[in-house]
Design an enzyme around this catalytic site. Structure first.
Site, PDB file in Angstrom:
ATOM      1  CB  CYS A  34      -0.642  15.495   6.684  1.00 11.04           C
ATOM      2  SG  CYS A  34      -2.032  14.742   5.562  1.00 11.04           S
ATOM      3  CB  CYS A  83       3.702  13.108   6.063  1.00 14.52           C
ATOM      4  SG  CYS A  83       3.645  12.266   4.636  1.00 14.52           S
ATOM      5  CB  CYS A 114      -0.168   7.907   4.606  1.00 11.23           C
ATOM      6  SG  CYS A 114      -1.282   8.299   3.405  1.00 11.23           S
ATOM      7  CD  GLU A 163       4.885  -8.622   3.905  1.00 10.84           C
ATOM      8  OE1 GLU A 163       3.688  -8.369   3.086  1.00 10.84           O
ATOM      9  OE2 GLU A 163       5.344  -7.953   4.556  1.00 10.84           O
ATOM     10  CB  CYS A 168       1.309  14.553  -0.291  1.00 10.44           C
ATOM     11  SG  CYS A 168      -0.190  13.808  -0.175  1.00 10.44           S
TER      12      CYS A 168
HETATM   13 FE1  SF4 Z   1      -0.725  10.668   3.515  1.00 11.82          FE
HETATM   14 FE2  SF4 Z   1       0.042  12.825   1.839  1.00 11.82          FE
HETATM   15 FE3  SF4 Z   1      -0.796  13.276   4.499  1.00 11.82          FE
HETATM   16 FE4  SF4 Z   1       1.498  12.158   3.803  1.00 11.82          FE
HETATM   17  S1  SF4 Z   1       0.855  14.394   3.334  1.00 11.82           S
HETATM   18  S2  SF4 Z   1       0.141  11.570   5.576  1.00 11.82           S
HETATM   19  S3  SF4 Z   1       1.257  11.037   2.136  1.00 11.82           S
HETATM   20  S4  SF4 Z   1      -1.988  12.170   2.726  1.00 11.82           S
END
Ligand code: SF4
Length: 354
Positions: free
Chosen positions: A206, A209, A199, A45, A215
Site C-alpha cells: 500500500c 500504491c 495490490c 492472455e 482506497c
Molecule cells: Fe491495494 Fe488499496 Fe493497498 Fe493500493 S492501497 S495496494 S489498492 S489495498
C-alpha cells in the site's frame, strides 16, 4: 458482510491516477507489449490465465515464432501445438486456441475479429479476456474483470461479499464505471499491473500504491478481508491411477495418445489403468514383473490425482506392438508431441536414473 455505499472513490480520478502510475512504474518490456496485435495479445492472455508472467515469456516467444498468425496455428498438427504447450498445464487452453484459429480461418478470412461479440464467441474466450484483447490491442473501450482486477476493485471501492453472482455483477458495474473513454489500453495495462505487482493477494504494497489515500481497504485496514472469500465446494475428490512405464534398453518409453476429450485430451502418456492388478498384468505381458516407483501427486482444478508408476524393462524389440496406437519416446531425441506435466516428471526421473 457490510459494504460501503456510496463508494467514496471517484472512478475517473482513479483511472487517471492508475494511468499516471503505469507510465512510471508499470511493466513495459513484456514481449506481448511490442507489436500489440489482437492475435499476439490473445495468445498472451490465454497463457497468462493460469500461469505466472516469468514462466509465460519463453513459451510465448516459442509459440509466436512457430505460429506467427492464426493461419499457421490453424494449419498445425495438434500434437505440435500441445508440444509447445508442454509444461504450461491446463491443456484445454491450447486445444481451444487452435479451435479458435480454425474458426478465424474459416469464418473471419484469417483475420482476428475486432468486434466484441465475435471475439467473445471464440472457444476459450470469456467476457474479460475478450475485453482485454480489444482494449490492449485496439484501445477499444471494454471493462475487464480478471482475478487481479477483481482484487483491486474490491479493495479500492470496498466491495465485499463472497464471489457470488451478485458481487460479481457489482464488480462488473464498477469495472465499467472505471474504464475511461480515452487511453483505454494504458488504463487496462495499469490495473492489471497494479494487481500483479502492488495490490497483491497476500502482501499488498500500500505504501507504493497510487490510490492508497482513497482506497477503502487501506483506509479501514481491511486489505486481508477484501475481496470476499471464494465459494469452495467441501473437500476435493481424490482419484488414483496406475501407469506402466515400459522402457527399452536405449531408454525409450512406450507412450500412447490420450483420447481427445477427458483429462490430458490429445496428449501422450504411458498406458494408465484404474487398478494395480490391471497395470501389473499389462506390465507382465510386456516384459515381466514390474517394480513400483514412488507415486506422483498432481492437482487438477476439480480433483487431486495420485499416479503410481510401474517400471518394466522390455527387450530391444519390445513386446509392445509398434504402430499407430503409440510411439517409443526417447528423451535424447524427443518427438514433438504434448506431454502432461506428471509424464514429463516421470520421464525426467527415468533419464536421471539411466
Ligand atoms: Fe491495494 Fe488499496 Fe493497498 Fe493500493 S492501497 S495496494 S489498492 S489495498
Amino acid at each position: 458482510m457490510q459494504t460501503r455505499d456510496p463508494a467514496p472513490v471517484d472512478a475517473p480520478q482513479f483511472a487517471a491516477a492508475l494511468v499516471r502510475w503505469q507510465a512510471r512504474h508499470g511493466r513495459h518490456d513484456l514481449p506481448w507489449q511490442a507489436d500489440r496485435t489482437p492475435y499476439r495479445v490473445w495468445v498472451s492472455e490465454i497463457m497468462l490465465q493460469q500461469t505466472q508472467v516469468a514462466t509465460v515469456i519463453g513459451y510465448f516467444e516459442r509459440f509466436l515464432a512457430r505460429f506467427p498468425d492464426p493461419l499457421t496455428l490453424a494449419a498445425a498438427p495438434i500434437d505440435e501445438v500441445l508440444h509447445l504447450w508442454t509444461g504450461l498445464g491446463y491443456y484445454a487452453r491450447a486445444r481451444n486456441l487452435q479451435r479458435a484459429a480454425i474458426r478465424i480461418r474459416d469464418e473471419f478470412a484469417g483475420q482476428f475479429p475486432t468486434h466484441f461479440e465475435a471475439v467473445e464467441s471464440l472457444p476459450g474466450i470469456g467476457r474479460s479476456t475478450a475485453g482485454a484483447i480489444l482494449a490492449l490491442s485496439l484501445d477499444q473501450r471494454h471493462p475487464i474483470l480478471d482475478g487481479n482486477v477483481r482484487r483491486v476493485l474490491s479493495r479500492v471501492f470496498g466491495i465485499a461479499g463472497a464471489a457470488d453472482r451478485a458481487t460479481t455483477q457489482r464488480l462488473w458495474a464498477q469495472a465499467e464505471a472505471c474504464t475511461p473513454h480515452t487511453q483505454v489500453a494504458a488504463y487496462t495495462q495499469a490495473i492489471m499491473d497494479l494487481g500483479a505487482t502492488v495490490c497483491r493477494g497476500k502482501n499488498p504494497q500500500c505504501a507504493q500504491c497510487p490510490v492508497a489515500a482513497e482506497c477503502v481497504a487501506n483506509r479501514t485496514g481491511r486489505q486481508h478481508e477484501l475481496p470476499g472469500p471464494r465459494i469452495r465446494r467441501a473437500g476435493r475428490p481424490a482419484r488414483h491411477t496406475h501407469m506402466v512405464l515400459a522402457v527399452r534398453p536405449d531408454g525409450s518409453v512406450w507412450l500412447r495418445q490420450r483420447p481427445p476429450s477427458g483429462i490430458w485430451g490429445g496428449l501422450w502418456a504411458a498406458p494408465a489403468f484404474d487398478s494395480a492388478g490391471e497395470a501389473r498384468d499389462y506390465a507382465q505381458q510386456r516384459g515381466g514383473e514390474p517394480s513400483t516407483l514412488p507415486p506422483i501427486a498432481h492437482a487438477f482444478t476439480h480433483f487431486d490425482l495420485t499416479i503410481t508408476p510401474y517400471l518394466v524393462r522390455c527387450a530391444p524389440a519390445g513386446a509392445v506392438r509398434e504402430g499407430s496406437e503409440g510411439l517409443w519416446y526417447n528423451a535424447r531425441d524427443p518427438a514433438r508431441i504434448g506431454l502432461p506435466a506428471p509424464m514429463k516428471v516421470l520421464l525426467e526421473r527415468l533419464s536421471e536414473e539411466s
